[in-house]
Write a protein that holds these residues in place. Structure first.
Motif, PDB file in Angstrom:
ATOM      1  N   ARG A  79      42.481  44.629  50.486  1.00 41.09           N
ATOM      2  CA  ARG A  79      42.899  44.856  49.107  1.00 41.09           C
ATOM      3  C   ARG A  79      41.742  45.345  48.236  1.00 41.09           C
ATOM      4  NH1 ARG A  79      45.988  40.536  46.120  1.00 41.09           N
ATOM      5  NH2 ARG A  79      46.542  42.390  44.895  1.00 41.09           N
ATOM      6  N   ILE A  80      40.524  45.068  48.676  1.00 41.33           N
ATOM      7  CA  ILE A  80      39.339  45.660  48.058  1.00 41.33           C
ATOM      8  C   ILE A  80      38.662  46.493  49.134  1.00 41.33           C
ATOM      9  CG2 ILE A  80      37.106  45.276  46.950  1.00 41.33           C
ATOM     10  CD1 ILE A  80      38.139  42.587  45.977  1.00 41.33           C
ATOM     11  N   SER A  85      36.281  43.471  40.753  1.00 39.94           N
ATOM     12  CA  SER A  85      37.144  43.947  41.838  1.00 39.94           C
ATOM     13  C   SER A  85      38.236  42.933  42.151  1.00 39.94           C
ATOM     14  CB  SER A  85      36.310  44.229  43.088  1.00 39.94           C
ATOM     15  OG  SER A  85      35.396  45.277  42.871  1.00 39.94           O
ATOM     16  N   LEU A  86      37.862  41.656  42.159  1.00 35.90           N
ATOM     17  CA  LEU A  86      38.846  40.599  42.401  1.00 35.90           C
ATOM     18  C   LEU A  86      39.876  40.550  41.280  1.00 35.90           C
ATOM     19  CD1 LEU A  86      39.806  38.138  44.015  1.00 35.90           C
ATOM     20  CD2 LEU A  86      38.135  36.762  42.758  1.00 35.90           C
ATOM     21  N   ILE A 143      44.105  48.912  42.424  1.00 34.05           N
ATOM     22  CA  ILE A 143      43.630  49.193  43.786  1.00 34.05           C
ATOM     23  C   ILE A 143      42.138  49.535  43.695  1.00 34.05           C
ATOM     24  CG2 ILE A 143      44.003  50.599  45.858  1.00 34.05           C
ATOM     25  CD1 ILE A 143      46.791  51.318  44.559  1.00 34.05           C
ATOM     26  N   GLN A 180      39.719  39.081  49.810  1.00 34.33           N
ATOM     27  CA  GLN A 180      40.485  40.282  49.505  1.00 34.33           C
ATOM     28  C   GLN A 180      39.901  41.508  50.200  1.00 34.33           C
ATOM     29  OE1 GLN A 180      43.333  39.894  47.934  1.00 34.33           O
ATOM     30  NE2 GLN A 180      42.791  37.710  47.801  1.00 34.33           N
ATOM     31  N   CYS A 197      42.397  43.232  41.607  1.00 29.00           N
ATOM     32  CA  CYS A 197      43.384  42.879  42.637  1.00 29.00           C
ATOM     33  C   CYS A 197      44.497  42.021  42.052  1.00 29.00           C
ATOM     34  CB  CYS A 197      42.714  42.104  43.773  1.00 29.00           C
ATOM     35  SG  CYS A 197      41.941  43.129  45.007  1.00 29.00           S
ATOM     36  N   TRP A 198      44.087  41.023  41.296  1.00 29.93           N
ATOM     37  CA  TRP A 198      45.051  40.082  40.727  1.00 29.93           C
ATOM     38  C   TRP A 198      45.987  40.744  39.721  1.00 29.93           C
ATOM     39  CZ3 TRP A 198      41.452  35.256  39.615  1.00 29.93           C
ATOM     40  CH2 TRP A 198      41.130  34.647  40.843  1.00 29.93           C
ATOM     41  N   LYS A 216      44.104  53.408  40.793  1.00 29.40           N
ATOM     42  CA  LYS A 216      43.023  53.390  41.778  1.00 29.40           C
ATOM     43  C   LYS A 216      41.709  53.405  41.001  1.00 29.40           C
ATOM     44  CE  LYS A 216      43.244  55.527  45.620  1.00 29.40           C
ATOM     45  NZ  LYS A 216      43.237  56.575  46.660  1.00 29.40           N
ATOM     46  N   ASN A 273      47.133  43.837  40.240  1.00 24.37           N
ATOM     47  CA  ASN A 273      47.821  44.887  40.999  1.00 24.37           C
ATOM     48  C   ASN A 273      47.220  46.279  40.802  1.00 24.37           C
ATOM     49  OD1 ASN A 273      49.832  43.118  42.139  1.00 24.37           O
ATOM     50  ND2 ASN A 273      50.788  43.068  40.105  1.00 24.37           N
TER      51      ASN A 273
END
Length: 402
Positions: free
Chosen positions: A300-301, A202-203, A211, A295, A206-207, A188, A209
């Motif tokens: 996811r974001i 942030s993106l 958080i 996202q 996400c890619w 996290k 995995n």
């Protein structure tokens, strides 16, 4: 005891510093895109220059302090340095490595060989030599009639004072240290900042995995990178040739609402001032979306408002909520470091290390002092500065040479 005249040492003459090594052409501080562009433009009109760089390579910010997935946010046609375009086989939006390769070829073409590991500690105008003294950390000095400051707006990371940050027991880094989300997998992560870097980090998290939770304290314009298959920036520049800024802003916001939707509902409140007007007025660049907003919409974001304080294992927010985090990434931007070493700012630089006079007239100061790349207009602004500086120095050069 009284001193007799014969006990008093005669007054000694002041110790003279060794004369600095005089450079025939300008000294350029910084071997990033702005410094290289200035050197190339000077070379094209037959004027030599001495480029000094504190790091071991050209474009050190791009090579060592940017994340792996970085691409140019604007099409390559808006990011070319003067006198040499990108290779034709490069994509519309070159990658970080492609841009570095381009700059290396650029330096090679124009014979630019910087003095590396040359850390400037002071630059000042010396009336006795009618020129600029440039002092280095190793004690050496150079001098010239002209100095071009090309260290840029992003020389040093901004590390904000956040209540409790020193108590945090997890990992804390600035985006200049971030390379990839791979090392954050499953964590996290609190991302402080919502500019282009904050959005892209942030993106990327996400890619890989992770958080991410992104702190959005202020208003922000988010625009699609392209409209109708064309660069949003390119369309805006074309429209500004025939339309007032307010109408261009209305068009951009209308299209953005159609393509991206109302960003306010996702915690990304738009400023009252339009994106182009805000850029011109305050130098604040809109975010060009490359996938982060999708996202955010998917959850996811996570987007949160103001940050109240950091705790030993997380953060508290102004809305009263609290959350645990494994790591914190400060996407809090950069600043100029010019005031720390330029002692004779004259009429050119303000206390924040940026030109006092706004673009497009902030490139020239007094006594042969210039700035390149402080326009808040990216690489296009750097190129414009470089060409103006070369023309101005050439006029003086022609008068000095028989």
């Amino acid at each position: 005891m009284q001193l007799s005249p014969d006990m008093i040492s005669p007054e000694l003459p002041p110790i003279k510093k060794p004369s600095p090594a005089w450079q025939e052409g300008p000294i350029i501080v910084g071997a990033g895109p702005s410094g290289l562009a200035a050197a190339a433009c000077l070379s094209s009109v037959g004027i030599p220059s001495t480029v000094v760089e504190r790091n071991r390579c050209i474009a050190s910010l791009w090579k060592h302090y940017t994340y792996d997935r970085l691409k140019l946010h604007l099409p390559k046609s808006f990011c070319e340095l003067p006198l040499m375009g990108f290779p034709e086989d490069f994509p519309k939006y070159p990658t970080k490595d492609q841009f570095i390769s381009y700059m290396e070829q650029y330096a090679k073409k124009f014979g630019i060989e910087p003095w590396f590991c040359a850390e400037v500690v002071q630059v000042h105008f010396d009336e006795s030599i009618k020129g600029w003294r440039v002092s280095f950390s190793n004690g050496e000095e150079l001098a010239s009639k002209w100095v071009i400051v090309a260290t840029g707006e992003n020389a040093e990371p901004v590390l904000p004072e956040i209540n409790g940050l020193k108590m945090f027991e997890g990992r804390v880094i600035h985006t200049c240290q971030y390379k990839s989300g791979k090392s954050f997998e499953g964590e996290k992560v609190l991302v402080v900042g919502c500019g282009n870097s904050g959005m892209e980090v942030s993106l990327d998290l996400c890619w890989h995995n992770a958080i991410p939770t992104m702190v959005v304290r202020n208003t922000v314009h988010v625009l699609p990178r392209e409209l109708f298959g064309f660069s949003t920036f390119g369309l805006a520049m074309a429209m500004l040739k025939t339309m007032p800024v307010k109408y261009v802003d209305k068009f951009l916001l209308s299209m953005s609402n159609v393509i991206l939707g109302e960003t306010d509902k996702w915690g990304l409140r738009r400023p009252m001032m339009g994106p182009i007007e805000l850029k011109n007025h305050a130098g604040k660049t809109p975010v060009l979306d490359v996938g982060a907003l999708a996202q955010i919409k998917k959850g996811r974001i996570k987007v949160v408002g103001g940050l109240k304080e950091i705790t030993k294992d997380g953060a508290k927010f102004v809305d009263g909520s609290e959350e645990r985090f494994d790591s914190i990434i400060l996407a809090t931007g950069y600043r100029s470091n010019v005031p720390s070493w330029l002692k004779d700012c004259g009429s050119l630089f303000a206390n924040d290390g940026l030109p006092k006079t706004p673009f497009p007239n902030g490139w020239k100061g007094d006594n042969g002092l210039y700035s390149a790349g402080f326009t808040k207009r990216g690489l296009l602004g750097s190129s414009m500065d470089a060409m103006k500086i070369a023309n101005d120095v050439h006029l003086q050069w022609s008068q000095l040479k028989p």
